[in-house]
Design a protein around this motif. Structure first.
Motif, PDB file in Angstrom:
ATOM      1  N   THR A   1       6.011 -34.676 124.726  1.00 25.69           N
ATOM      2  CA  THR A   1       6.576 -33.640 125.543  1.00 25.69           C
ATOM      3  C   THR A   1       7.867 -33.019 125.293  1.00 25.69           C
ATOM      4  O   THR A   1       8.450 -33.337 124.184  1.00 25.69           O
ATOM      5  N   TYR A   2       8.203 -31.914 125.768  1.00 30.31           N
ATOM      6  CA  TYR A   2       9.521 -31.133 125.593  1.00 30.31           C
ATOM      7  C   TYR A   2      10.736 -31.996 125.763  1.00 30.31           C
ATOM      8  O   TYR A   2      10.701 -32.654 126.839  1.00 30.31           O
ATOM      9  N   SER A   3      11.556 -32.126 124.788  1.00 30.42           N
ATOM     10  CA  SER A   3      12.631 -32.751 125.015  1.00 30.42           C
ATOM     11  C   SER A   3      14.026 -31.885 124.818  1.00 30.42           C
ATOM     12  O   SER A   3      15.049 -32.625 124.360  1.00 30.42           O
ATOM     13  N   GLY A   4      14.041 -30.608 124.946  1.00 29.83           N
ATOM     14  CA  GLY A   4      14.983 -30.120 124.889  1.00 29.83           C
ATOM     15  C   GLY A   4      15.972 -29.911 126.237  1.00 29.83           C
ATOM     16  O   GLY A   4      15.980 -31.009 126.887  1.00 29.83           O
ATOM     17  N   PRO A   5      16.936 -28.854 126.211  1.00 29.70           N
ATOM     18  CA  PRO A   5      17.735 -28.875 127.391  1.00 29.70           C
ATOM     19  C   PRO A   5      17.143 -28.738 128.689  1.00 29.70           C
ATOM     20  O   PRO A   5      16.021 -28.025 129.049  1.00 29.70           O
ATOM     21  N   ASN A   6      17.156 -29.520 129.892  1.00 24.95           N
ATOM     22  CA  ASN A   6      16.761 -29.817 130.933  1.00 24.95           C
ATOM     23  C   ASN A   6      17.638 -30.014 131.917  1.00 24.95           C
ATOM     24  O   ASN A   6      17.929 -31.087 132.124  1.00 24.95           O
ATOM     25  N   PRO A   7      18.013 -29.067 133.002  1.00 22.13           N
ATOM     26  CA  PRO A   7      17.596 -27.756 133.019  1.00 22.13           C
ATOM     27  C   PRO A   7      17.964 -27.032 131.919  1.00 22.13           C
ATOM     28  O   PRO A   7      18.892 -27.061 131.373  1.00 22.13           O
ATOM     29  N   LEU A   8      17.158 -25.703 131.729  1.00 23.05           N
ATOM     30  CA  LEU A   8      17.739 -24.688 130.608  1.00 23.05           C
ATOM     31  C   LEU A   8      17.979 -23.495 131.186  1.00 23.05           C
ATOM     32  O   LEU A   8      17.556 -23.070 132.117  1.00 23.05           O
ATOM     33  N   ARG A   9      19.477 -23.110 130.651  1.00 19.20           N
ATOM     34  CA  ARG A   9      20.149 -22.071 131.327  1.00 19.20           C
ATOM     35  C   ARG A   9      20.165 -21.162 130.037  1.00 19.20           C
ATOM     36  O   ARG A   9      20.694 -21.595 128.967  1.00 19.20           O
ATOM     37  N   VAL A  10      20.107 -19.787 130.030  1.00 19.09           N
ATOM     38  CA  VAL A  10      20.372 -18.906 129.373  1.00 19.09           C
ATOM     39  C   VAL A  10      21.375 -17.661 130.134  1.00 19.09           C
ATOM     40  O   VAL A  10      20.854 -17.059 131.104  1.00 19.09           O
ATOM     41  N   ALA A  11      22.519 -17.556 129.469  1.00 10.65           N
ATOM     42  CA  ALA A  11      23.418 -16.734 129.899  1.00 10.65           C
ATOM     43  C   ALA A  11      23.193 -15.032 129.961  1.00 10.65           C
ATOM     44  O   ALA A  11      23.465 -14.324 130.703  1.00 10.65           O
ATOM     45  N   GLU A  12      22.201 -14.813 128.991  1.00 12.88           N
ATOM     46  CA  GLU A  12      22.010 -13.351 128.786  1.00 12.88           C
ATOM     47  C   GLU A  12      20.879 -12.618 129.867  1.00 12.88           C
ATOM     48  O   GLU A  12      20.607 -11.801 130.009  1.00 12.88           O
ATOM     49  N   THR A  13      20.343 -13.662 130.701  1.00 12.63           N
ATOM     50  CA  THR A  13      19.356 -13.366 131.443  1.00 12.63           C
ATOM     51  C   THR A  13      19.818 -12.666 132.973  1.00 12.63           C
ATOM     52  O   THR A  13      20.917 -12.815 133.326  1.00 12.63           O
ATOM     53  N   ASP A  14      19.196 -11.777 133.574  1.00 12.92           N
ATOM     54  CA  ASP A  14      19.585 -11.042 134.831  1.00 12.92           C
ATOM     55  C   ASP A  14      19.028 -12.138 135.960  1.00 12.92           C
ATOM     56  O   ASP A  14      19.607 -12.237 137.052  1.00 12.92           O
ATOM     57  N   GLU A  15      17.775 -11.987 136.111  1.00 13.72           N
ATOM     58  CA  GLU A  15      16.994 -12.613 137.199  1.00 13.72           C
ATOM     59  C   GLU A  15      16.571 -14.129 137.106  1.00 13.72           C
ATOM     60  O   GLU A  15      16.773 -14.812 138.088  1.00 13.72           O
ATOM     61  N   VAL A  16      16.527 -14.711 135.996  1.00 11.80           N
ATOM     62  CA  VAL A  16      16.328 -16.174 135.709  1.00 11.80           C
ATOM     63  C   VAL A  16      17.608 -16.753 135.755  1.00 11.80           C
ATOM     64  O   VAL A  16      18.552 -16.633 134.675  1.00 11.80           O
ATOM     65  N   GLU A  17      18.025 -17.792 136.598  1.00  6.75           N
ATOM     66  CA  GLU A  17      19.277 -18.569 136.525  1.00  6.75           C
ATOM     67  C   GLU A  17      18.828 -19.781 135.590  1.00  6.75           C
ATOM     68  O   GLU A  17      19.876 -20.080 134.919  1.00  6.75           O
ATOM     69  N   GLU A  18      18.000 -20.539 135.872  1.00  2.00           N
ATOM     70  CA  GLU A  18      17.636 -21.774 134.898  1.00  2.00           C
ATOM     71  C   GLU A  18      16.256 -22.217 135.262  1.00  2.00           C
ATOM     72  O   GLU A  18      15.439 -21.548 136.036  1.00  2.00           O
ATOM     73  N   VAL A  19      15.672 -22.851 134.248  1.00  5.36           N
ATOM     74  CA  VAL A  19      14.455 -23.481 134.265  1.00  5.36           C
ATOM     75  C   VAL A  19      14.383 -25.022 134.362  1.00  5.36           C
ATOM     76  O   VAL A  19      15.158 -25.217 133.256  1.00  5.36           O
ATOM     77  N   ALA A  20      13.635 -25.778 135.176  1.00  5.32           N
ATOM     78  CA  ALA A  20      13.715 -27.258 135.148  1.00  5.32           C
ATOM     79  C   ALA A  20      12.499 -27.684 135.135  1.00  5.32           C
ATOM     80  O   ALA A  20      11.702 -27.449 136.229  1.00  5.32           O
ATOM     81  N   LEU A  21      12.323 -28.510 134.140  1.00  2.00           N
ATOM     82  CA  LEU A  21      10.757 -29.259 134.077  1.00  2.00           C
ATOM     83  C   LEU A  21      10.971 -30.438 134.755  1.00  2.00           C
ATOM     84  O   LEU A  21      12.035 -31.278 134.204  1.00  2.00           O
ATOM     85  N   ARG A  22       9.885 -30.837 135.540  1.00  3.39           N
ATOM     86  CA  ARG A  22      10.034 -32.062 136.376  1.00  3.39           C
ATOM     87  C   ARG A  22       9.192 -32.974 135.696  1.00  3.39           C
ATOM     88  O   ARG A  22       9.598 -34.288 136.002  1.00  3.39           O
ATOM     89  N   GLY A  23       8.171 -32.957 135.421  1.00  9.11           N
ATOM     90  CA  GLY A  23       7.146 -33.894 134.960  1.00  9.11           C
ATOM     91  C   GLY A  23       5.763 -33.462 135.377  1.00  9.11           C
ATOM     92  O   GLY A  23       5.370 -32.549 135.781  1.00  9.11           O
ATOM     93  N   VAL A  24       4.795 -34.354 135.053  1.00  8.04           N
ATOM     94  CA  VAL A  24       3.461 -34.595 135.084  1.00  8.04           C
ATOM     95  C   VAL A  24       3.156 -35.377 136.460  1.00  8.04           C
ATOM     96  O   VAL A  24       3.511 -36.660 136.533  1.00  8.04           O
ATOM     97  N   PHE A  25       2.209 -34.988 137.499  1.00  3.27           N
ATOM     98  CA  PHE A  25       1.679 -35.787 138.355  1.00  3.27           C
ATOM     99  C   PHE A  25       0.438 -35.431 138.720  1.00  3.27           C
ATOM    100  O   PHE A  25       0.319 -34.035 139.153  1.00  3.27           O
ATOM    101  N   GLU A  26      -0.765 -36.089 138.724  1.00  2.00           N
ATOM    102  CA  GLU A  26      -2.027 -35.751 139.141  1.00  2.00           C
ATOM    103  C   GLU A  26      -2.583 -34.503 138.539  1.00  2.00           C
ATOM    104  O   GLU A  26      -3.071 -33.806 139.292  1.00  2.00           O
ATOM    105  N   GLY A  27      -2.324 -34.584 137.008  1.00  2.00           N
ATOM    106  CA  GLY A  27      -2.922 -33.251 136.481  1.00  2.00           C
ATOM    107  C   GLY A  27      -2.242 -31.943 136.454  1.00  2.00           C
ATOM    108  O   GLY A  27      -2.673 -30.860 136.132  1.00  2.00           O
ATOM    109  N   TYR A  28      -0.942 -32.197 137.043  1.00  2.00           N
ATOM    110  CA  TYR A  28      -0.212 -30.801 137.086  1.00  2.00           C
ATOM    111  C   TYR A  28       1.061 -31.229 136.508  1.00  2.00           C
ATOM    112  O   TYR A  28       1.806 -32.220 136.777  1.00  2.00           O
ATOM    113  N   THR A  29       1.668 -30.224 135.848  1.00  2.00           N
ATOM    114  CA  THR A  29       2.951 -30.247 135.123  1.00  2.00           C
ATOM    115  C   THR A  29       3.883 -29.325 136.289  1.00  2.00           C
ATOM    116  O   THR A  29       3.472 -28.122 136.546  1.00  2.00           O
TER     117      THR A  29
END
Length: 224
Positions: free
Chosen positions: A164-192
């Protein structure tokens, strides 16, 4: 006879020293600048320092950014913020291996790259609060809006055989305008489950899939 012996010994020793010096000189190429080596010895290894021109001006791409994950055939942005859904293929077993975020003309893009088998599905929608599926606990997401991303056809790494992804979590990028951050929470009952924190809670978004590699792309449009 003793006197004769004493006179000859220094001469004999001098000859031995001279012979040794001559032998050493011969092994070293005679001091004439040659590159001769002793038979059976390893050849000399030459190492060179990195060329200054090769590394000068090199820059690293900022973590989390990407410019090459979109599609020219992406669906048009909707005029509303209704949930976007799609079904996975039968027997899909996928794991998120990478997350990338980038700024583009008129929108921000979030890419979830997946490894495993099958085609992913999804349900992406704005939610009033980020709640972890597995625990039921609230999760604090940066931004005024929260897009919940549920990627169906998912499996645990032990089932998919993909790390599975092992990078920065939550992931933030300063250059974006609308997206503040992305947080990957995990897998549960067939859904990420993941959350995208947005600048506003009413920005239209679109979702589509790409292949080779398998990706789910979420794009959030700028304010009208």
């Amino acid at each position: 006879m003793n006197g004769t012996t004493r006179r000859l010994r220094p001469a004999a020793l001098s000859a031995g020293v001279v012979a040794a010096l001559l032998a050493l000189t011969a092994c070293s190429g005679g001091g004439d600048g040659g590159d001769e080596t002793v038979p059976g010895s390893p050849s000399p290894t030459v190492s060179s320092a990195p060329s200054p021109s090769a590394s000068a001006g090199a820059t690293d791409t900022p973590t989390g950014t990407t410019d090459d994950d979109g599609s020219t055939s992406a669906p048009p942005f909707p005029a509303n913020t209704e949930p976007d859904t799609s079904d996975p293929s039968a027997g899909a077993a996928l794991t998120v291996t990478d997350i990338r975020v980038g700024r583009h003309d008129g929108f921000d893009r979030v890419v979830f790259e997946l490894g495993g088998t099958g085609t992913p599905g999804w349900r992406v929608e704005y939610v009033p609060e980020a709640i972890d599926d597995a625990s039921g606990n609230p999760y604090d997401v940066a931004g005024d809006g929260t897009l919940q991303v549920m990627i169906s056809g998912s499996g645990y790494p032990t089932d998919t055989g993909v790390a599975t992804y092992s990078g920065p979590n939550p992931l933030r990028v300063a250059e974006t305008d609308e997206v503040e951050e992305v947080a990957l929470r995990g897998v549960f009952e067939g859904y990420t489950q993941a959350f995208i924190g947005t600048d506003d809670a009413d920005n239209p978004f679109r979702v589509y899939a790409l292949t080779d590699p398998t990706r789910v792309v979420v794009e959030v449009r700028d304010d009208a």
